[in-house]
Motif scaffolding. Structure first.
Motif, PDB file in Angstrom:
ATOM      1  N   PRO A  56       0.819  -1.219   0.000  1.00  0.00           N
ATOM      2  CA  PRO A  56       0.000   0.000   0.000  1.00  0.00           C
ATOM      3  C   PRO A  56       0.852   1.269   0.000  1.00  0.00           C
ATOM      4  O   PRO A  56       1.584   1.530   0.950  1.00  0.00           O
ATOM      5  CB  PRO A  56      -0.823  -0.132   1.283  1.00  0.00           C
ATOM      6  CG  PRO A  56      -0.015  -1.030   2.163  1.00  0.00           C
ATOM      7  CD  PRO A  56       0.712  -1.971   1.259  1.00  0.00           C
ATOM      8  N   ALA A  57       0.726   2.042  -1.060  1.00  0.00           N
ATOM      9  CA  ALA A  57       1.514   3.260  -1.220  1.00  0.00           C
ATOM     10  C   ALA A  57       0.600   4.406  -1.637  1.00  0.00           C
ATOM     11  O   ALA A  57      -0.457   4.171  -2.244  1.00  0.00           O
ATOM     12  CB  ALA A  57       2.595   3.058  -2.276  1.00  0.00           C
ATOM     13  N   PRO A  58       0.968   5.648  -1.334  1.00  0.00           N
ATOM     14  CA  PRO A  58       0.181   6.779  -1.825  1.00  0.00           C
ATOM     15  C   PRO A  58       0.219   6.835  -3.351  1.00  0.00           C
ATOM     16  O   PRO A  58       1.270   6.630  -3.965  1.00  0.00           O
ATOM     17  CB  PRO A  58       0.889   7.998  -1.221  1.00  0.00           C
ATOM     18  CG  PRO A  58       1.797   7.465  -0.165  1.00  0.00           C
ATOM     19  CD  PRO A  58       2.143   6.071  -0.551  1.00  0.00           C
ATOM     20  N   LEU A  59      -0.916   7.089  -3.966  1.00  0.00           N
ATOM     21  CA  LEU A  59      -0.998   7.283  -5.405  1.00  0.00           C
ATOM     22  C   LEU A  59      -1.518   8.695  -5.642  1.00  0.00           C
ATOM     23  O   LEU A  59      -2.625   9.035  -5.209  1.00  0.00           O
ATOM     24  CB  LEU A  59      -1.937   6.256  -6.033  1.00  0.00           C
ATOM     25  CG  LEU A  59      -2.123   6.361  -7.554  1.00  0.00           C
ATOM     26  CD1 LEU A  59      -0.803   6.076  -8.275  1.00  0.00           C
ATOM     27  CD2 LEU A  59      -3.203   5.407  -8.040  1.00  0.00           C
ATOM     28  N   VAL A  60      -0.708   9.523  -6.288  1.00  0.00           N
ATOM     29  CA  VAL A  60      -1.075  10.916  -6.539  1.00  0.00           C
ATOM     30  C   VAL A  60      -1.343  11.080  -8.028  1.00  0.00           C
ATOM     31  O   VAL A  60      -0.466  10.797  -8.860  1.00  0.00           O
ATOM     32  CB  VAL A  60       0.035  11.875  -6.080  1.00  0.00           C
ATOM     33  CG1 VAL A  60      -0.353  13.324  -6.387  1.00  0.00           C
ATOM     34  CG2 VAL A  60       0.312  11.700  -4.594  1.00  0.00           C
ATOM     35  N   VAL A  61      -2.562  11.524  -8.366  1.00  0.00           N
ATOM     36  CA  VAL A  61      -2.962  11.722  -9.755  1.00  0.00           C
ATOM     37  C   VAL A  61      -3.346  13.181  -9.944  1.00  0.00           C
ATOM     38  O   VAL A  61      -4.264  13.674  -9.280  1.00  0.00           O
ATOM     39  CB  VAL A  61      -4.143  10.796 -10.131  1.00  0.00           C
ATOM     40  CG1 VAL A  61      -4.580  11.049 -11.570  1.00  0.00           C
ATOM     41  CG2 VAL A  61      -3.761   9.336  -9.937  1.00  0.00           C
ATOM     42  N   ALA A  62      -2.612  13.880 -10.811  1.00  0.00           N
ATOM     43  CA  ALA A  62      -2.873  15.299 -11.077  1.00  0.00           C
ATOM     44  C   ALA A  62      -2.904  16.112  -9.782  1.00  0.00           C
ATOM     45  O   ALA A  62      -3.753  16.973  -9.591  1.00  0.00           O
ATOM     46  CB  ALA A  62      -4.176  15.471 -11.845  1.00  0.00           C
ATOM     47  N   GLY A  63      -1.964  15.800  -8.876  1.00  0.00           N
ATOM     48  CA  GLY A  63      -1.861  16.547  -7.635  1.00  0.00           C
ATOM     49  C   GLY A  63      -2.810  16.117  -6.544  1.00  0.00           C
ATOM     50  O   GLY A  63      -2.761  16.655  -5.434  1.00  0.00           O
ATOM     51  N   ARG A  64      -3.664  15.140  -6.812  1.00  0.00           N
ATOM     52  CA  ARG A  64      -4.637  14.686  -5.817  1.00  0.00           C
ATOM     53  C   ARG A  64      -4.284  13.287  -5.356  1.00  0.00           C
ATOM     54  O   ARG A  64      -4.119  12.381  -6.174  1.00  0.00           O
ATOM     55  CB  ARG A  64      -6.050  14.697  -6.424  1.00  0.00           C
ATOM     56  CG  ARG A  64      -7.145  14.234  -5.468  1.00  0.00           C
ATOM     57  CD  ARG A  64      -8.524  14.453  -6.099  1.00  0.00           C
ATOM     58  NE  ARG A  64      -8.707  13.624  -7.292  1.00  0.00           N
ATOM     59  CZ  ARG A  64      -9.270  12.418  -7.264  1.00  0.00           C
ATOM     60  NH1 ARG A  64      -9.662  11.883  -6.108  1.00  0.00           N
ATOM     61  NH2 ARG A  64      -9.442  11.740  -8.387  1.00  0.00           N
ATOM     62  N   GLU A  65      -4.150  13.112  -4.048  1.00  0.00           N
ATOM     63  CA  GLU A  65      -3.800  11.801  -3.520  1.00  0.00           C
ATOM     64  C   GLU A  65      -5.040  10.930  -3.380  1.00  0.00           C
ATOM     65  O   GLU A  65      -6.059  11.370  -2.851  1.00  0.00           O
ATOM     66  CB  GLU A  65      -3.100  11.923  -2.169  1.00  0.00           C
ATOM     67  CG  GLU A  65      -2.655  10.572  -1.607  1.00  0.00           C
ATOM     68  CD  GLU A  65      -1.817  10.688  -0.360  1.00  0.00           C
ATOM     69  OE1 GLU A  65      -1.837   9.732   0.450  1.00  0.00           O
ATOM     70  OE2 GLU A  65      -1.141  11.722  -0.188  1.00  0.00           O
ATOM     71  N   VAL A  66      -4.938   9.726  -3.885  1.00  0.00           N
ATOM     72  CA  VAL A  66      -6.012   8.752  -3.742  1.00  0.00           C
ATOM     73  C   VAL A  66      -5.454   7.543  -3.026  1.00  0.00           C
ATOM     74  O   VAL A  66      -4.252   7.276  -3.046  1.00  0.00           O
ATOM     75  CB  VAL A  66      -6.607   8.348  -5.107  1.00  0.00           C
ATOM     76  CG1 VAL A  66      -7.238   9.536  -5.792  1.00  0.00           C
ATOM     77  CG2 VAL A  66      -5.532   7.733  -6.008  1.00  0.00           C
ATOM     78  N   GLY A  67      -6.319   6.803  -2.388  1.00  0.00           N
ATOM     79  CA  GLY A  67      -5.863   5.650  -1.630  1.00  0.00           C
ATOM     80  C   GLY A  67      -5.519   4.475  -2.527  1.00  0.00           C
ATOM     81  O   GLY A  67      -6.050   4.336  -3.632  1.00  0.00           O
ATOM     82  N   PRO A  68      -4.623   3.604  -2.062  1.00  0.00           N
ATOM     83  CA  PRO A  68      -4.352   2.379  -2.811  1.00  0.00           C
ATOM     84  C   PRO A  68      -5.609   1.535  -2.894  1.00  0.00           C
ATOM     85  O   PRO A  68      -6.451   1.540  -1.993  1.00  0.00           O
ATOM     86  CB  PRO A  68      -3.262   1.694  -1.977  1.00  0.00           C
ATOM     87  CG  PRO A  68      -3.407   2.278  -0.608  1.00  0.00           C
ATOM     88  CD  PRO A  68      -3.885   3.674  -0.794  1.00  0.00           C
ATOM     89  N   GLY A  69      -5.763   0.837  -3.994  1.00  0.00           N
ATOM     90  CA  GLY A  69      -6.943   0.003  -4.206  1.00  0.00           C
ATOM     91  C   GLY A  69      -8.102   0.730  -4.842  1.00  0.00           C
ATOM     92  O   GLY A  69      -9.117   0.111  -5.168  1.00  0.00           O
TER      93      GLY A  69
END
Length: 314
Positions: A87-100
């Motif tokens: 489980p790692a932070p996923l940042v898309v276009a500056g917005r962090e979303v949770g793993p999964g």
């Protein structure tokens, strides 16, 4: 150079090793090539399931995070992503979303995978899969054989495959709870050459530590403590002068070289080996082994295998 008319992922930064992996290339052992494929098969399959891919679709295996990509292609192009495994932070276009989570990224968006809170390998699945050239029927990079797509580096372009039919049916999957202790316990069955060491029970006595020499080929286990304690806890040959011909090897096998420190074979293991296999990690636990970080403690225990009478066999 990326094709402006085709949606792709452009690699800007790589932290730990990152590879394209699918379910591997079975049936090639006769020419000296192992199956390879995702080290944590369950995490790879889960990511593909979330984005609506076939289980065999290629994804990115990211070791200890640090990967940064950009979605490229026609204006308005959208790709659907999901991060599973460690489980790692996923940042898309500056917005962090949770793993999964199932998340959309548009052309021009940056996608970054942070350092996982636990575990070693994360999987970034993309709806449509990664359409890189296949080698011997697989898009997996094999570290030992040196075949398949090259390890990712800045400038690597990963074309996204054609859109698959239908729509994803979930918007994410829950993450497993964090372990309550600092040890990883792996179940082991006795191997075909357990009588080649003086006492195979040494394998399950005391704790081992994952060596810094761990990679996709295998994880070397070493003893902690003082030099004397470490030496006394190693596996010794029953006959130091005996020689074992090379035999077939498998994922999960625990092979014991002359050092007495067992090596647990992982996804890119050799197809043959000349050291005795004194145990084999049960297949259900091999994915867990692939998530062990160097320096973490591992304990092995003999698996309880039901007898024929217990299972109703003859």
């Amino acid at each position: 150079m990326s094709d402006p008319e085709r949606t792709a992922l452009l690699v800007h930064r790589v932290g730990g090793p990152a590879y394209v992996e699918d379910t591997g290339r079975p049936g090639q052992a006769g020419i000296g090539v192992g199956r390879s494929g995702a080290a944590d098969r369950a995490a790879h399959a889960l990511g593909n399931r979330v984005v609506g891919n076939a289980p065999t679709a290629a994804a990115v295996e990211v070791t200890l995070g640090g990967l940064e990509l950009e979605v490229t292609g026609p204006a308005g192009a959208v790709v659907w992503l999901c991060l599973t495994g460690a489980p790692a932070p996923l940042v898309v276009a500056g917005r962090e979303v949770g793993p999964g989570a199932l998340v959309a990224a548009r052309s021009g968006d940056r996608v970054a995978v942070g350092t996982p809170t636990r575990g070693l390998r994360s999987y970034l699945a993309v709806r449509g899969g990664l359409d890189v050239p296949a080698v011997l029927g697989s898009r997996s990079h094999d570290v030992l054989a040196g075949i398949g797509p090259a390890p990712l580096q800045p400038g690597t372009v990963l074309p996204v495959g054609e859109e698959v039919a239908g729509q994803p049916v979930v918007d994410g999957v829950p993450q497993a709870a964090a372990p309550t202790d600092d040890e990883v316990v792996l179940r082991v069955v006795r191997g075909p050459r357990d009588d080649w060491v003086a006492d195979a029970d040494v394998l399950v006595s005391g704790a081992w530590r994952a060596s810094s020499r761990t990679d996709r080929v295998g994880m070397r286990l070493e003893r902690g403590g003082t030099a004397t304690e470490a030496s006394e806890g190693l596996l010794r040959p029953a006959d130091p002068d005996a020689s074992l011909p090379s035999e077939g090897a498998t994922r999960g096998a625990l092979q014991v070289p002359p050092s007495g420190e067992p090596v647990l074979f992982l996804a890119d293991h050799p197809v043959t080996g000349g050291y005795p296999v004194v145990g084999v990690v049960v297949d259900a636990d091999v994915d867990r082994a692939a998530q062990v970080r160097p320096g973490e403690t591992v304990r092995l225990r003999w698996a309880d295998i039901p007898t024929d009478r217990e299972t109703g066999g003859t």
